[in-house]
Enzyme design. Structure first.
Site, PDB file in Angstrom:
ATOM      1  N   CYS A  87       0.838  -1.201   0.000  1.00 55.64           N
ATOM      2  CA  CYS A  87       0.000   0.000   0.000  1.00 55.64           C
ATOM      3  C   CYS A  87       0.878   1.258   0.000  1.00 55.64           C
ATOM      4  CB  CYS A  87      -0.980  -0.037   1.177  1.00 55.64           C
ATOM      5  SG  CYS A  87      -2.382   1.096   0.967  1.00 55.64           S
ATOM      6  N   HIS A 182      -3.200  -5.060   1.627  1.00 60.18           N
ATOM      7  CA  HIS A 182      -2.625  -5.215   2.966  1.00 60.18           C
ATOM      8  C   HIS A 182      -2.560  -6.687   3.377  1.00 60.18           C
ATOM      9  CE1 HIS A 182      -2.615  -0.969   4.420  1.00 60.18           C
ATOM     10  NE2 HIS A 182      -3.552  -0.840   3.493  1.00 60.18           N
ATOM     11  N   GLU A 184      -0.842  -7.968   5.587  1.00 57.12           N
ATOM     12  CA  GLU A 184      -0.654  -8.062   7.041  1.00 57.12           C
ATOM     13  C   GLU A 184      -1.973  -8.066   7.801  1.00 57.12           C
ATOM     14  OE1 GLU A 184      -0.916  -3.647   6.326  1.00 57.12           O
ATOM     15  OE2 GLU A 184      -0.179  -5.417   5.254  1.00 57.12           O
TER      16      GLU A 184
END
Length: 199
Positions: A87, A182, A184
């Protein structure tokens, strides 16, 4: 590419910890058996094999990197080591965002910030990612939050993933990796393992 367990390898991966989702990346790396480091100063890059630049606010990350004298050390690191930008990190890695802001100018990609709109326009989608195939042919569930789009690739960069409408959301240039979403924020660690293979 078949992902293999990497927890038994001695690997030093840092996470740029100036702003954004660095703790989430740190925790995933630990779950995969890596002992990650948080990078805030140039000397923290010493002895690292790879670096993750997390999602967050790309202008803030860039200004803080300038304030902590990290810009040139990060560029030098990225010439020889694997860096993964997610991102905001993808924006920071790019050579062009069509606006003035600090960039590492490492990847041959043009990026459009906030290409999908505001926070309320965030979305999730399953992406076909055959290079992550572990034999089960599972799509990758990607989370987009105020995400950029990789408008185009040039030079040595290659498209890695696209949405169904053809918009580019991941690219790779040798040991450099950039994506709009994302990883994560999901429980799927395949992209972290893919980066570990690059490292």
């Amino acid at each position: 590419m078949v992902i293999s367990p990497l927890g038994d390898r001695d690997m030093n991966i840092g996470v740029l910890a100036l702003q954004g989702d660095f703790i989430e990346h740190y925790d995933i790396l630990r779950s995969l058996g890596v002992s990650p480091s948080l990078v805030k100063l140039p000397e923290h890059l010493a002895d690292l094999d790879g670096l993750i630049i997390p999602g967050g606010e790309s202008t803030t990350i860039g200004k803080l990197a300038e304030a902590y004298h990290l810009m040139e050390p990060l560029r030098e690191f990225g010439r020889d080591h694997a860096i993964w930008g997610t991102c905001a990190g993808a924006i920071f890695l790019s050579k062009d965002t069509q606006r003035e802001q600090p960039l590492l100018n490492l990847m041959d990609i043009h990026v459009e910030r906030n290409a999908f709109g505001r926070q309320v326009d965030s979305f999730e989608v399953d992406l076909v990612a055959p290079f992550l195939d572990d034999g089960e042919d599972q799509p990758y569930h990607a989370v987009f939050i105020r995400a950029p789009i990789i408008k185009s690739v040039f030079g040595e960069a290659e498209v890695l993933l696209e949405l169904s409408d053809g918009r580019i959301v991941a690219a790779q240039q040798g040991h450099l990796l950039a994506m709009s979403f994302h990883p994560e924020l999901t429980s799927d660690t395949r992209f972290h393992q893919y980066f570990m293979e690059l490292v």
